[in-house]
Design a protein around this motif. Sequence first.
Motif, mmCIF file in Angstrom:
data_model
loop_
_atom_site.group_PDB
_atom_site.id
_atom_site.type_symbol
_atom_site.label_atom_id
_atom_site.label_comp_id
_atom_site.label_asym_id
_atom_site.label_seq_id
_atom_site.Cartn_x
_atom_site.Cartn_y
_atom_site.Cartn_z
ATOM 1 N N ALA A 40 0.835 -1.208 0.000
ATOM 2 C CA ALA A 40 0.000 0.000 0.000
ATOM 3 C C ALA A 40 0.861 1.246 0.000
ATOM 4 O O ALA A 40 0.540 2.245 -0.676
ATOM 5 N N LYS A 97 1.773 2.001 -3.287
ATOM 6 C CA LYS A 97 0.600 2.128 -4.153
ATOM 7 C C LYS A 97 0.561 1.026 -5.218
ATOM 8 O O LYS A 97 0.125 1.238 -6.364
ATOM 9 N N TRP A 105 -1.421 -1.492 -5.991
ATOM 10 C CA TRP A 105 -2.756 -1.953 -5.620
ATOM 11 C C TRP A 105 -3.052 -3.386 -6.050
ATOM 12 O O TRP A 105 -3.743 -4.108 -5.298
ATOM 13 N N SER A 150 -4.325 -6.121 -3.259
ATOM 14 C CA SER A 150 -5.512 -6.971 -3.426
ATOM 15 C C SER A 150 -5.148 -8.445 -3.318
ATOM 16 O O SER A 150 -5.867 -9.238 -2.690
ATOM 17 N N GLU A 206 -9.589 -0.118 -0.055
ATOM 18 C CA GLU A 206 -8.659 0.943 -0.424
ATOM 19 C C GLU A 206 -8.067 0.691 -1.809
ATOM 20 O O GLU A 206 -7.972 1.608 -2.642
ATOM 21 N N ALA A 207 -7.699 -0.570 -2.085
ATOM 22 C CA ALA A 207 -7.144 -0.901 -3.400
ATOM 23 C C ALA A 207 -8.198 -0.725 -4.489
ATOM 24 O O ALA A 207 -7.899 -0.258 -5.600
ATOM 25 N N ALA A 219 -7.693 1.856 -7.542
ATOM 26 C CA ALA A 219 -7.573 1.277 -8.886
ATOM 27 C C ALA A 219 -8.864 1.426 -9.687
ATOM 28 O O ALA A 219 -8.969 0.893 -10.788
#
Length: 867
Positions: free
Chosen positions: A745, A748, A750, A754, A776-777, A781
Motif C-alpha cells: 500500500a 501504491k 494496488w 488486493s 482501499e485498493a 484502482a
Amino acid sequence: MNGSMATHSTLRFKKLRRLVFFCVCCGLVPLSPLSIFAQMLQETQEQFLHGDYDEVIRLSKIKIEEPGSGINWRVLLVKSLLMVGRYDEAHTNALNSVSDYPGNIRMRLLARETALFQNDLTNATRQLTELKYLIEQRSPTYPSGENLVAVGEALLLLGVEPRLVLENCFRRAEKMEPPVREAFLASGELALDKHDFALAADVFRIGLKNFPEDPDLLAGLAQAFETGDRAEMLKDIDAALAANPRHVPSLLLLANHLIDAEQYDEAEKQLALVLKVNPHQPDALAYRAVLAHLKNNSKDEQQFREGALEFWSNNPHVDHLIGLQLSHHYRFTEGAAAQQRALELDPDFLPARRQLAEDLLRLGQNDDGWKLAEAVHKEDAYDITAYNLSTLHDRMDKFATLTNADFIVHMSPLEAKLYGDRLLELLSRAKKTMERKYDIQLTRPTVVEIFPEQKDFAVRTFGMPGNPGYLGVCFGSVITANSPASQMPHPANWEDVLWHEFCHVITLTATKNRMPRWLSEGISVYEERQANPAWGERMNLAYREMILDGKLTPLGKLSGAFLGSTNGNILFAYYESSLAVEFLVQQFGFDSLKKILADLRNGIEINKAITAHTLPLPEMEKQFAAFAENLAKNLAPGVDLLKPPEVSGVARTMWETVHANNYYLRLQKAQELMTNKKWAEAKPVLESLAQAYHGESGAKNSLWLLAVTQRNLGETNAELAMLQKLSERETDFTDLLARLIELSAARKDWPAVSRYAEDFLAINPLVTLPYRALAEAGLAARKDEQAVAAYQKLLLLDPPDPVEAHYQLARLLHSRGNADDEAKRHVLQALEEAPRFRDAQKLLLQLAENSRRNQTNAASVQPENHP
C-alpha cells in the motif's frame, strides 16, 4: 406414544424412582474381621482376578458342599462358569442358589444373566420381576456393600434414572469402610456406558488407590482413555494383563484398538486368546465378524455373528458392537444397518439407538438423525453424547444454509455473509478438479458444516467435546470443519482444509469407504500440495530428524500412527502418508493409484491391491524408506543440520568447536543478537542461514527473521523482497500478509495489495484488515465493485471507526445510479456517527436533490386523466 401409554410409563417410572430410597434407608453393617473361612474365600477371589478360573471353579464346588458356606462361594462359582463359557452349568448353579437363597439380589441378577445365555427370556423376565418385588415389597438390611451395588444394578435394569442410582447406591457403597471394590466398578462402568469418560477415569483411579493392580479397574481406566489418549489406554491395558494375562475385557479392548489401527492379524491373535478362555465369548466372535466384513468375507462374517448369538440369540450388544466398529472404519451405511439389526432384537436398546443417530447424521440423513438423538436424550438424560447432540441441534438451527447444485453448506449467518460465496466457489473448483482427475462423478450433494466453536465441531464429529487437533473431518458425503473463529488468534488456512476434506469425498466415494486411513489421508495431503505447493505438510527439520532416526512407520502399520497421543507424531503420520502416495505416483504412475482405489472398491485387501499394481508390500516399504531417507538427507545439502547434544561444559564446547557452522548454533546466535537488538550484527548471520535453509514454518523461518532484521535497519526494499519470497511457501501466516499489505500500500501497488488481502481472507475472513485493504485498493484502482463488496463486508464486522466506510460505500452506490436508497441509508449512518462530516452532508444533499428530480420526472410522464 398415545396418552394412556405415556401415563402408564410415567407412573411406572415414579414408582421405580421411589425404590432408590430403600437403598438410602438401608442400615449398612460393616463386615466382621476375616475368619479363616472368609480368608480362604478372599484368596480364591484373588485367584479369579488373576485368571485361574478352572481352579476357582474346582475350589468353589468343594466349598459349596460344606455346611454354612454361604452365598459368596456360589456367586464366585457362577461368575467363573460364565467367564469360561460353561453357560448351562452356570445357569443350573444359579437356579439352585436362587432356590436356596430366594431373597439374595446378587444371585437373582446372575440367574437373570445365565437365563439370557440359555435363550430363556421367560426366566430372565421372571427373575427381573422377582428383583422388583424384593426391592419394592421389603425393606431389608443389606449387610455388605456388594449387596447395595447389586440393588443399584437391579434398579438400572428396572429403569430407574441412572444418576439416582449412581448417587444413592454406587456412591454410597464407594464411601463404606472398608471400601467396596464392586462399587467403583459399577460407578465407572455406568459412566462409561453414558460416555462420561472424565468421571469414569476419576472413579477408576480412586478404585485403584484402594485396590492396586486390580485388572478390572485397570481395564475400566483404559477404556476411559479410548476416545482420547491411546498411549495411556495401552499402558493401563498392559498393567491389567500383567495382573491377569487371561483378562478378557483387556484382551478385547486391545483387539478393538488393533482393529482401529488396521492391524488385523495382531487383533486376531488377541481374539484367539479370549476364545481360549471362553470359546463362545460373544464380543470376541462379534469382532471376528467385523474382521471378516473388512476382508469382504461375507460367509465367515455370518458364521461368526451366528456364533456370537448362539447362546443369547436376541442379544442386541452383538450387532451394536459390529456396527460401532464398522463405523470406526467409516462404513457408516453398514454400521447403521447393524444398529438397526440390534434394534430389531431389542427396540429399547439405547446404545444402538444413540449410535444409529450418529451414523445417520454422518450419512447426511439429518432429519432422522437429529430426531433419533433427541428421542434418546429424552429417554436417558444422563447420556452425554445424546445430550451434546441435542443441545448442538438447537444451536445449529440458527445456522444459515447456502446451496448450489453440488453443495449444501451450513454455517453461522455472519460467516455465511463474509465468505460463504468464496467457500462455495472453492468447493466447486475442487469438485471439478478432482472428479476429472479421479474419473469419479458424484451423484449426490456434499453437505458441509462449518462450526465457529470447536466444542460444537467436536460434538458433531465425535459426539463429545475435545479432540482439539482436528481441523476438519469427512465422513463420505458429509464434511465437518472448524471455522477460523474457533482457532483464534492463529487460524489455519480454511481453503487448504476444505480442499483436503473434499478430496476425502472423492476417494471415499471411489472406494465405497473401503480404504485404509493412511492411504485416505495420504492422498488428501498429496492433493493439497498438487493444488498449491505451499499447502499441506512438507519436509522440515523435525520430519527430517524422525526419518533419519528410523521412525518411519511401515506402510502396513501406518494407519495406527494416526491414533498417536502427540500432535507432532500425528502430523508426521499425515506427512509420511502423503510421501508414500507421492512415491507411488512417481514410481508407478497416477493410473496405478487409481487402479488400487478401484481394487479397494471391489473388496480387495490393500496389501494385495498394492502388490498387484506396484510391488510386493515388503519391497514397496523398503524402496519407500530409501526414497524418504534420500529426501531427508537432501533437505539442505552441505548444511550441518545435526542437532546439538544436550550436554554442557567441556563436552559442549568441544562439540561447538567441531560444528562451528552448525545451523542450530548459528540460529541461536542470530536470535540472541535480535533479542539484544543488535540488528547489524544479526543481519549477516541470518543472510547466511536463509541461503543455507529456509524451510521452517511461520516465524521460525530464517527468511522471516531476516526480514524483521531488515525492517529494524530501515531496509524496506530488501525486507519487501524477502517477504515476497517467503509468501511463495507460506499460506497461513497472517503476520506476513499484514506486513506485505502495508508495504505494498505504501508503494501504491494496488494489485499486490488486493492479492495479499485475498490470501489473508483464505486464513482469516473474520477481521477487518483484509477488507479495508481491498476497499482501499478498489478505490485507488477504480475497481468500484471490489470496493463496494469490501466495504459491505467490513461493516458486517462492526468496525470501531465505521464512518469512512459508510461514506465511501454511499458514494460508490450513488455512482451506480440505481442504488440511491441504499446509499442514503449509509450516508445517514455516517452522519449519525459524525454529524459535522462535510463530504457526507454534501452527498446527502446530492441524494435528496436526485430523489426530488426523479420524482418530478416521474410525475411529468404520468398520462393525463380526462373525465
